[in-house]
Scaffold this motif. Structure first.
Motif, mmCIF file in Angstrom:
data_model
loop_
_atom_site.group_PDB
_atom_site.id
_atom_site.type_symbol
_atom_site.label_atom_id
_atom_site.label_comp_id
_atom_site.label_asym_id
_atom_site.label_seq_id
_atom_site.Cartn_x
_atom_site.Cartn_y
_atom_site.Cartn_z
ATOM 1 N N VAL A 69 -19.587 -25.774 29.805
ATOM 2 C CA VAL A 69 -18.108 -25.216 30.230
ATOM 3 C C VAL A 69 -17.384 -26.272 30.812
ATOM 4 O O VAL A 69 -16.053 -25.970 30.392
ATOM 5 N N ARG A 70 -17.730 -27.128 31.098
ATOM 6 C CA ARG A 70 -16.811 -28.359 31.540
ATOM 7 C C ARG A 70 -16.222 -29.048 30.478
ATOM 8 O O ARG A 70 -15.003 -29.160 30.449
ATOM 9 N N LEU B 125 -13.428 -26.499 29.474
ATOM 10 C CA LEU B 125 -12.186 -26.609 30.098
ATOM 11 C C LEU B 125 -11.454 -27.772 30.232
ATOM 12 O O LEU B 125 -10.094 -27.810 30.091
ATOM 13 N N ASP C 169 -15.046 -18.414 26.654
ATOM 14 C CA ASP C 169 -14.382 -19.297 25.742
ATOM 15 C C ASP C 169 -14.424 -18.960 24.231
ATOM 16 O O ASP C 169 -13.365 -19.209 23.588
ATOM 17 N N THR D 46 -14.943 -19.059 36.919
ATOM 18 C CA THR D 46 -16.378 -19.447 36.473
ATOM 19 C C THR D 46 -17.286 -19.751 37.873
ATOM 20 O O THR D 46 -16.606 -20.454 38.599
ATOM 21 N N VAL E 95 -12.985 -22.102 40.455
ATOM 22 C CA VAL E 95 -14.289 -21.843 40.688
ATOM 23 C C VAL E 95 -14.977 -20.778 41.713
ATOM 24 O O VAL E 95 -14.285 -20.776 42.580
ATOM 25 N N PHE F 74 -8.481 -23.171 35.818
ATOM 26 C CA PHE F 74 -9.452 -22.521 36.084
ATOM 27 C C PHE F 74 -9.699 -22.454 37.766
ATOM 28 O O PHE F 74 -9.140 -23.460 38.707
ATOM 29 N N ALA G 177 -18.945 -24.127 36.864
ATOM 30 C CA ALA G 177 -17.896 -25.401 36.396
ATOM 31 C C ALA G 177 -18.630 -26.572 36.207
ATOM 32 O O ALA G 177 -18.080 -27.518 35.472
ATOM 33 N N THR G 178 -19.662 -26.797 36.682
ATOM 34 C CA THR G 178 -20.503 -27.977 36.823
ATOM 35 C C THR G 178 -21.572 -28.082 35.201
ATOM 36 O O THR G 178 -21.945 -29.261 34.989
#
Length: 138
Positions: free
Chosen positions: A108-109, A112, A79, A100, A121, A119, A103-104
């Protein structure tokens, strides 16, 4: 016997296509190498960096049509690399595909969603990555 006149100059048939350059950024060297080979088989020129700092040096030196980038990396996260690369070369903002396994993760979420970036996963199907790259490059 009748002879037909041949044209003076015969132009060879040339198939030309433009190779697209991709920067692949991932600290997992085994995955990065595998993806480099797979994308090269799809006729992409693929350069690899193993962290965001190395990737930033490459972006300063070269033009890329697309960047495939992991988010969690040492030295300079994906990022942070994205924000620096976008500042240096604004046209790259729409050329990123993030990969990535996190993602959860809320941080990060948020990144995004806020930046509206493409993106995938991990683990993702290879055909999904190839499709995403081809779609991005038009």
């Amino acid at each position: 016997m009748k002879f037909e006149r041949r044209p003076e100059k015969i132009e060879p048939e040339v198939n030309t296509f433009e190779l697209k350059a991709i920067l692949l950024v991932d600290d997992d060297k085994q995955l990065a190498t595998a993806l480099q080979w797979i994308l090269a088989d799809e006729n992409f020129l693929v350069d690899v960096a193993f962290d965001g700092e190395e990737a930033m040096l490459k972006v300063k030196a070269h033009q890329y049509d697309a960047i495939i980038c992991d988010l969690r990396m040492p030295r300079l996260r994906g990022d942070e690399f994205y924000l620096q690369a976008k500042e240096l070369r604004p046209a790259l903002a729409d050329c990123f595909i993030f990969i990535t396994g996190f993602a959860t993760d809320p941080q990060v979420r948020t990144f995004l969603i806020e930046h509206e970036v493409k993106f995938l996963v991990k683990p993702f199907p290879i055909k999904g990555l190839i499709h995403c790259v081809k779609e991005l490059l038009g």
